[in-house]
Scaffold this motif. Structure first.
Motif, mmCIF file in Angstrom:
data_model
loop_
_atom_site.group_PDB
_atom_site.id
_atom_site.type_symbol
_atom_site.label_atom_id
_atom_site.label_comp_id
_atom_site.label_asym_id
_atom_site.label_seq_id
_atom_site.Cartn_x
_atom_site.Cartn_y
_atom_site.Cartn_z
ATOM 1 N N GLY A 251 0.846 -1.196 0.000
ATOM 2 C CA GLY A 251 0.000 0.000 0.000
ATOM 3 C C GLY A 251 0.875 1.236 0.000
ATOM 4 N N GLY B 279 0.629 5.667 -0.012
ATOM 5 C CA GLY B 279 -0.244 6.835 0.064
ATOM 6 C C GLY B 279 0.435 7.988 0.734
ATOM 7 N N GLN C 275 -4.401 10.408 -0.238
ATOM 8 C CA GLN C 275 -4.793 9.241 -1.040
ATOM 9 C C GLN C 275 -3.993 8.038 -0.614
ATOM 10 O OE1 GLN C 275 -3.553 10.961 -4.975
ATOM 11 N NE2 GLN C 275 -2.513 8.984 -5.172
ATOM 12 N N TYR C 276 -4.576 6.875 -0.889
ATOM 13 C CA TYR C 276 -3.915 5.608 -0.536
ATOM 14 C C TYR C 276 -4.422 4.544 -1.487
ATOM 15 C CZ TYR C 276 -1.903 2.023 2.565
ATOM 16 O OH TYR C 276 -1.163 0.996 3.098
ATOM 17 N N GLY C 277 -3.486 3.751 -2.023
ATOM 18 C CA GLY C 277 -3.878 2.665 -2.918
ATOM 19 C C GLY C 277 -2.986 1.471 -2.678
ATOM 20 N N THR C 278 -3.472 0.290 -3.044
ATOM 21 C CA THR C 278 -2.670 -0.911 -2.823
ATOM 22 C C THR C 278 -2.544 -1.708 -4.109
ATOM 23 O OG1 THR C 278 -4.222 -2.701 -2.323
ATOM 24 C CG2 THR C 278 -3.890 -1.029 -0.605
ATOM 25 N N THR C 279 -1.583 -2.642 -4.104
ATOM 26 C CA THR C 279 -1.359 -3.513 -5.259
ATOM 27 C C THR C 279 -2.191 -4.784 -5.178
ATOM 28 O OG1 THR C 279 0.467 -4.623 -4.151
ATOM 29 C CG2 THR C 279 1.010 -2.676 -5.468
ATOM 30 N N GLN D 198 -6.380 -3.422 -7.566
ATOM 31 C CA GLN D 198 -5.699 -2.188 -7.174
ATOM 32 C C GLN D 198 -6.633 -1.122 -6.624
ATOM 33 O OE1 GLN D 198 -3.121 -1.378 -10.691
ATOM 34 N NE2 GLN D 198 -1.624 -2.388 -9.381
ATOM 35 N N GLU E 246 -8.081 1.963 -4.669
ATOM 36 C CA GLU E 246 -7.478 3.248 -4.322
ATOM 37 C C GLU E 246 -8.568 4.227 -3.906
ATOM 38 O OE1 GLU E 246 -3.902 5.945 -6.047
ATOM 39 O OE2 GLU E 246 -5.572 5.625 -7.435
ATOM 40 N N THR E 247 -8.239 5.070 -2.925
ATOM 41 C CA THR E 247 -9.178 6.089 -2.477
ATOM 42 C C THR E 247 -8.466 7.432 -2.393
ATOM 43 O OG1 THR E 247 -10.373 4.417 -1.199
ATOM 44 C CG2 THR E 247 -10.802 6.716 -0.642
ATOM 45 N N LYS E 248 -9.116 8.462 -2.920
ATOM 46 C CA LYS E 248 -8.576 9.824 -2.886
ATOM 47 C C LYS E 248 -9.540 10.703 -2.102
ATOM 48 C CE LYS E 248 -6.243 9.222 -7.300
ATOM 49 N NZ LYS E 248 -6.140 9.611 -8.735
ATOM 50 N N ASN F 183 -13.526 6.627 -4.776
ATOM 51 C CA ASN F 183 -12.998 5.267 -4.756
ATOM 52 C C ASN F 183 -12.772 4.749 -6.164
ATOM 53 O OD1 ASN F 183 -13.180 4.508 -1.840
ATOM 54 N ND2 ASN F 183 -15.333 5.029 -2.151
#
Lengths: 357, 357, 357
Positions: free
Chosen positions: A268, A270, A290-294, A298, A300-302, A327
């Protein structure tokens, strides 16, 4: 956070006086009317701690002479909307907090419960306290509270371990020319014959920072171990953040990276960038995070967060906040108890009172 | 309820002084040996709060200047016979308090947990506090405590909502020539897609009274919503009460009406009439109360309560109470933990100590 | 256990003054790194209260004049390693404490929750407090805390009733030339139609001692009733103990006998002998203790305990303890969370900080 000190005059009365000794009763009571809107459902609620977490605590310092002191700190979460407390964990593992108790949850000193010995060489601190995982929230002008809190994780890889039980920590002394930091180790307390899970809940971290006048920067590395399952696995978090204070304006931001070794391991990433303007007795705050993961798809939220705090005194303020999340990749983050569908937006508003004592 | 004020002298010590600011630690510890007799079983127990509910609290006021103040109030139930606390509810619905915890129930601030802003226009109060349903207990000289408490409900249509979480209340200021009152609204906090139950736990009420010298009268209207089931349904309560204080003698009484829209809707009606004689350091109390409903078989309970309180100081008293209930229409109300059969009587005695700080 | 007295100066401020009245906030925060070794598994943990049980309390005394006073005492266990509280029991029976709550256990005043009236004739005390079963721990220099605690029971015939709820106690006054003592009765509070179990949790005891200068001796007899099952039955405990204080050295010891009327009735016998040397700011402790029962196979455990406490002030100390147990007759007692097989040994070490306020 202001406080009532039961200080030296009192200690003198009971014959325990030494110049710097004190015991302090302190707390924050913060309630807000909160509205959340999502694509599936909206919600209106009275929330606790939307500006600063509601709490009640007792702490004290005893001067031992020779530059040494002993101290303790007991701090409980209080949900002002219901009067309930908040749970802790016995072992930094899911098994240590059996089930949510709702309205029957009594007060625990889960926010902090420590005893310390401090000298010019630093502080040895034992008990329950922030883990090094926590420090992703330091450069958030919303203080990780309320609808505006920074979106620097997704799902909850670290939420259970921002505070840890069974911690042994060493904090650098305050006389190092602005350099600050700590090393902490926390124990899962499993029996040595627990097999693959015997290190579950063990972890630790290092934090190092420098505060030079208007400038502050810090780097934190944290790791907690769990045997790999669908939902658990080793968590390694790295956070770097900085702040610069101009006279009426400050900017801050941080970058966060989490490696989570569940059965389907993912990373993750962000961060946030934020500004605060002081306007008379008020404070205007704006933040992008923001944070996103692999992980598969994938997610992600901003998030955009806006807030205004109007100080009625040093101890009391009224405030309002607005935030909106977007999202993608299947994420369903929703604000203020609303429910939103995959890849849908959500927004929320807080209007509250914060009083410290 | 007397208290220890950690008041302005202390605040001065910690540099937070303003003339009217204070933080107060307060409480009541009340224990009684209780005996109950019923047609099925008797019981002997040590009870808590038979004269005044045992409690521990923290409250404070900050003068904000210009006639405004901020304040907080945290008050926990304490069962002095066991040391346990009492539960709260997260949402004013059965789902918010999962199950009785017995000896594991920790302290919560379920009696009151609020933050307020007050000016000459009145008080805005957020948190957990009495609902308007509560005020049926104001004109009871036993204060709704112990074996003598007035019989102004049957079964428990309102017991879970005498105090409510997630409340927004406005209280009239104290400068209206004896007129007092409040408007309150409490939230069940359900998601908007909860269907028939989305308003469960929402409610509110209005209370208006006048206190003119020896005379006091008030009217309260309260309502809380629940989707209609066998045991739940909208509850609407109306209470009117009055008191007249002669010099050594006072009389009081009230009338209560509850409309309960369970699947088999019914109406409950009841009230009490009571007198208090002050005799030296003592106080003799007598009350008649009754409550009956239109539910099938028309259950009704009538109660006679007698009590004597001997004040050892302003803060400490010893007391004794006796009460007897008569049931009809299938009612099985029993006193002090005894068990009585349908339409049978029950009686009980309390002997206790009450100490306030 | 030192304390902060919110004493007469404060009471004067709030208008409640009388010469001897006071309210006191007090506590102990004690944390230790603990290591336990057993034949099956070892464990490393951060423990709470290895020198003195961690706690937070409120107590007060009101002078009523004429040699009488009223007082209250509320004392909660605090697990400093996690911030959790400890449970109480509603009825001195297994049914009164439903299940272990782990990290969700909130604070209760399970250590003590009492209200008292005291005169020159003695003290009447109501609430939750030590039962007479407890006094087997008085002549233990480790104070029944940490790895060194005396081995004066096996399994747990009395652990649930060292403190009891619903207690009515009379304590002798302090002016009897060194003679001290108490009579206590505790209630299980069962309904009278509970059949064979109606007396479960009822019990009481007598304690009588004499403290003459350096010499102290006491005898305690306690009994609590339970209907006989595989694991429960009437428990009758007898303890006799004594201590002699030389100037820098003290010796102490006690003998304990328990009669337990479970379905397979048995008798337990044990005791300890200990010495304490005061060396400058330090204290060296050594103890031998053992306990065995007549239950099938005659389980027995013998224990050697060694400790050193270094006082940094009257309120703060660092300490280290070592202990080793030897099991026979199938006993499996293990130290500091380790696990040991039948008839195997176990050892443990504590290293900690204790701070009182």
């Amino acid at each position: 956070m202001k406080k009532i000190a039961l200080s030296s005059a009192l200690l003198a009365i009971s014959g325990l006086a030494s110049a710097q000794s004190s015991v302090t009763l302190f707390g924050i009571i913060d309630a807000a009317l909160q509205r959340g809107s999502g694509s599936v459902a909206d919600r209106t609620q009275l929330g606790s701690g939307a500006n600063s977490s509601s709490r009640l605590g007792f702490r004290g310092v005893e001067d031992l002479g020779g530059g040494m002191s002993a101290s303790f700190w007991l701090e409980a979460a209080v949900l002002v909307d219901t009067g309930a407390g908040g749970p802790t964990s016995t072992n930094n593992q899911p098994s240590g907090t059996p089930a949510t108790l709702g309205g029957t949850q009594g007060l625990t000193f889960a926010r902090r419960s420590t005893v310390s010995l401090t000298s010019s060489l630093g502080e040895l601190r034992l008990g329950r306290d922030y883990s090094a995982h926590y420090y992703r929230y330091i450069y958030d002008p919303f203080g990780n509270n309320g609808v505006g809190a920074s979106q620097t994780f997704l799902g909850a890889p670290t939420t259970g371990i921002n505070r840890v039980s069974n911690q042994i920590a060493y904090h650098l002394p305050s006389n190092l020319g602005g350099i600050y930091g700590l090393v902490e180790y926390h124990l899962g307390e499993n029996a040595s014959n627990a097999g693959a899970t015997k290190n579950d809940g063990n972890g630790g971290g290092v934090r190092l920072g420098w505060n030079g006048g208007p400038f502050d920067v810090s780097l934190t590395q944290a790791r907690t171990s769990y045997a790999s399952t669908a939902t658990l696995g080793d968590i390694t978090s790295t956070t770097i953040g900085a702040r610069y204070d101009f006279s009426v304006f400050s900017v801050m931001g941080q970058y966060v990276r989490d490696k989570v070794d569940t059965a389907a391991a993912f990373t993750g990433r962000g961060g946030n960038i934020a500004g605060v303007w002081r306007v008379g007795a008020g404070e205007v705050k704006a933040m992008w995070s923001q944070y996103g993961t692999t992980a598969a798809a994938q997610p992600e939220t901003k998030k955009l967060s806006l807030g205004y705090v109007h100080n009625l005194s040093k101890r009391t303020a009224i405030y309002g906040s607005y935030a909106r999340v977007r999202n993608s990749g299947g994420a369903t983050v929703a604000l203020n108890g609303s429910i939103t569908g995959a890849n849908q937006s959500s927004s929320g508003v807080d209007l509250g009172i914060r009083h410290a004592f």
